[in-house]
Scaffold this motif. Structure first.
Motif, short mmCIF file in Angstrom:
data_model
loop_
_atom_site.label_atom_id
_atom_site.label_comp_id
_atom_site.label_asym_id
_atom_site.label_seq_id
_atom_site.Cartn_x
_atom_site.Cartn_y
_atom_site.Cartn_z
N LYS A 263 0.85 -1.19 0.00
CA LYS A 263 0.00 0.00 0.00
C LYS A 263 0.88 1.24 0.00
CE LYS A 263 -1.91 0.92 4.14
NZ LYS A 263 -1.60 2.24 4.65
N THR A 265 0.50 5.39 0.66
CA THR A 265 -0.37 6.51 1.01
C THR A 265 0.36 7.80 0.67
OG1 THR A 265 -1.43 5.24 2.75
CG2 THR A 265 -1.63 7.63 2.90
N THR A 307 -4.72 6.86 -1.11
CA THR A 307 -4.09 5.57 -0.83
C THR A 307 -4.38 4.62 -1.98
OG1 THR A 307 -4.35 5.85 1.55
CG2 THR A 307 -4.09 3.61 0.78
N THR A 309 -2.95 0.58 -3.93
CA THR A 309 -2.08 -0.59 -3.78
C THR A 309 -1.40 -0.92 -5.11
OG1 THR A 309 -3.85 -2.17 -4.28
CG2 THR A 309 -3.55 -1.60 -1.98
N ASP A 337 3.87 0.79 2.62
CA ASP A 337 3.57 -0.22 3.64
C ASP A 337 3.38 -1.57 2.94
OD1 ASP A 337 2.58 -1.81 5.64
OD2 ASP A 337 0.73 -0.66 5.96
N VAL A 340 0.74 -5.81 4.40
CA VAL A 340 -0.71 -5.84 4.22
C VAL A 340 -1.09 -7.10 3.46
CG1 VAL A 340 -1.11 -3.34 4.24
CG2 VAL A 340 -0.44 -4.46 2.10
N ASN A 370 -9.05 -3.68 11.50
CA ASN A 370 -9.24 -2.42 10.78
C ASN A 370 -9.09 -2.63 9.27
OD1 ASN A 370 -9.58 0.33 10.52
ND2 ASN A 370 -7.36 0.69 10.55
N LYS A 372 -8.22 -1.18 5.70
CA LYS A 372 -7.44 -0.04 5.19
C LYS A 372 -7.95 0.46 3.84
CE LYS A 372 -3.30 -1.81 7.48
NZ LYS A 372 -2.62 -0.74 8.22
N VAL A 385 -6.09 -5.49 4.77
CA VAL A 385 -5.91 -5.40 6.23
C VAL A 385 -4.44 -5.64 6.55
CG1 VAL A 385 -8.27 -6.25 6.67
CG2 VAL A 385 -6.37 -7.87 6.70
N ALA A 386 -4.07 -5.35 7.79
CA ALA A 386 -2.68 -5.59 8.21
C ALA A 386 -2.40 -7.09 8.11
CB ALA A 386 -2.49 -5.12 9.64
#
Ligand code: ADP
Ligand code: ASP
Ligand code: MG
Length: 406
Positions: A263, A265, A307, A309, A337, A340, A370, A372, A385-386
């Motif tokens: 990801k 951002t 954001t 991917t 990141d 993910v 959470n 994303k 997600v994480a």
């Protein structure tokens, strides 16, 4: 008499004993009066080893020579398989991709098949021979060996089945069919009797690597009947079929995950017309595929956050492209990141049922996971997600959609 293409994946031909076992499976179809074409993968682990050898010489390798190297695992297995079949008293010979030929374009490492010449294979089959073909490769118009992308032996098998008008294309592997989700991750995953091409295509492209995505696409376009089954037992597998062959549609048929995502951002991006084109244009020029995208509402009317991917393999390259254009475009900060995972629920029944996405969001919320990024299509909902919550999320969703085995 039927014509059958059998494809044996890496674990099914991982050593000589297993090659002999696969040869027996070919003999069974042959003895039942069928014409048989066998497609083989390299022994499990061999292709990775060959890729590693190439990288040890040059990480920015010449793709033409890469294909020469990595195609060899399948080639030696084709010869070994033909020998194993001969040992069972059946005439057999190997046909390397270039000998058939399986013609491809010249996009090395992920070439597309443009034509399969069936003349020689037809002759071989009508002479009562079993033809053995190495998967994963063909030949380009400029006479170079090409490979079809990782997992590409599935594609070879489907292409041959289509060109030879085979009754069935059996994909032998180390699981006994296609499950509601990877049975190695969720013990309660259920084996499906049938799945539609469309659902399998989505699942494969969203990370369920039991079949290579392009093989499913080709099977769908040419109406090739595919079956995924185990080479270690003689149970029926899962058939990939068209939608009208499934009477009762599940709303959700399967859940996929892909860890090959990253990801990015972008904070404080100038909020003006043309900004998306300015960001994604250079990424497209660098041949980076962007998948999920969310743009936040701008609070002050001047800047916004964005954001999206990309494939994990492209993360570094994408960040470099963005850094280069950062001040021209007007980006405040770039935050990459790679920890993910993308989780997707898939089902053709979603077309006629509401509430699938809502159930997904509720289920994840109850587990305190959470979300994303979200994206949807007609027959799927995907969330990012994480990575640490990936398995928990799949298990919870599998239960929530009623997919757990009893
Ligand atoms: P092969 O080497 O035979 O081509 P693959 O490793 O490519 O085998 O594919 C088989 C693997 O796919 C299984 O071992 C399993 O872990 C994985 N897999 C992922 N998703 C699914 C699914 N939905 N159903 C069955 N297997 C799956
Ligand atoms: N051996 C190749 C790979 O590992 C192709 C295949 O097995 O389908 O990707
Ligand atoms: Mg495979």
């Amino acid at each position: 008499m039927a014509r059958i293409v059998q494809k044996f994946g890496g674990t099914s031909v991982a050593d000589i004993e297993r090659i002999k076992n696969a040869a027996q499976l070919a003999k069974m179809e042959y003895d039942a009066g069928n014409q048989v074409v066998v497609v083989v993968s390299a022994m499990a682990g061999i292709t990775n080893q060959l890729v590693d050898y190439v990288n040890q010489i040059d990480r920015e390798f010449d793709p033409e020579e890469y294909d020469v190297v990595v195609s060899t695992g399948e080639q030696s297995n084709a010869g070994l398989m033909a020998l194993a079949i001969q040992n069972l008293g059946i005439k057999s010979r190997s046909w390397l991709g270039w000998q058939i030929p399986i013609q491809t374009d010249a996009i090395h490492e992920k070439a597309r098949i443009v034509n399969v010449n069936t003349e020689e294979l037809e002759k071989c089959l009508s002479d009562g021979e079993i033809a053995v073909v190495p998967g994963f490769q063909g030949i380009s118009a400029d006479n170079r060996i090409t490979t079809l992308g990782r997992g590409g032996s599935d594609l070879t098998a489907v292409a041959l089945a289509g060109a030879l008008k085979a009754e069935r294309c059996d994909i032998f592997t180390d699981v006994d069919g296609i499950y509601t989700t990877d049975p190695r991750i969720v013990g309660k995953a259920q084996k499906l009797d049938k799945i539609t091409y469309e659902e399998m295509l989505e699942m494969a492209s969203l990370g369920s690597k039991v079949l290579q995505t392009r093989s499913v696409e080709l099977a769908m376009n040419y109406n090739v009947k595919m079956q995924v089954r185990s080479s270690f037992g003689n149970t029926p597998g899962t058939f990939v079929v068209s939608e009208d062959e499934i009477m009762e549609q599940q709303v959700v048929s399967g859940i996929s995950q892909s860890k090959d995502e990253a990801k990015i951002t972008l904070l404080k991006v100038a909020d003006r017309p043309g900004i998306a084109a300015a960001i994604f244009g250079p990424l497209a020029d660098a041949e980076i595929n962007v998948d999920m995208i969310v743009q936040n509402v701008s609070e002050d009317g001047k800047t916004t956050d964005l954001t999206f991917t990309v494939g994990e393999v492209d993360l570094e390259k994408a960040v470099n492209v963005l850094k280069k254009n950062k001040s021209d475009i007007g980006i405040g900060e770039i935050i990459p990141d790679s920890d993910v995972v993308k989780i997707s629920v898939v089902g053709v029944g979603m077309r006629s049922h509401a509430g699938v996405a809502q159930k997904m969001f509720m289920t994840l919320a109850e587990k305190g996971i959470n979300i994303k990024v979200i994206s949807t299509s007609e027959i799927r909902v995907s969330v990012l997600v994480a990575e640490e919550y990936g398995e928990l999320a799949i298990r919870a969703l599998h239960t929530a959609y009623g997919l757990d085995a009893n």
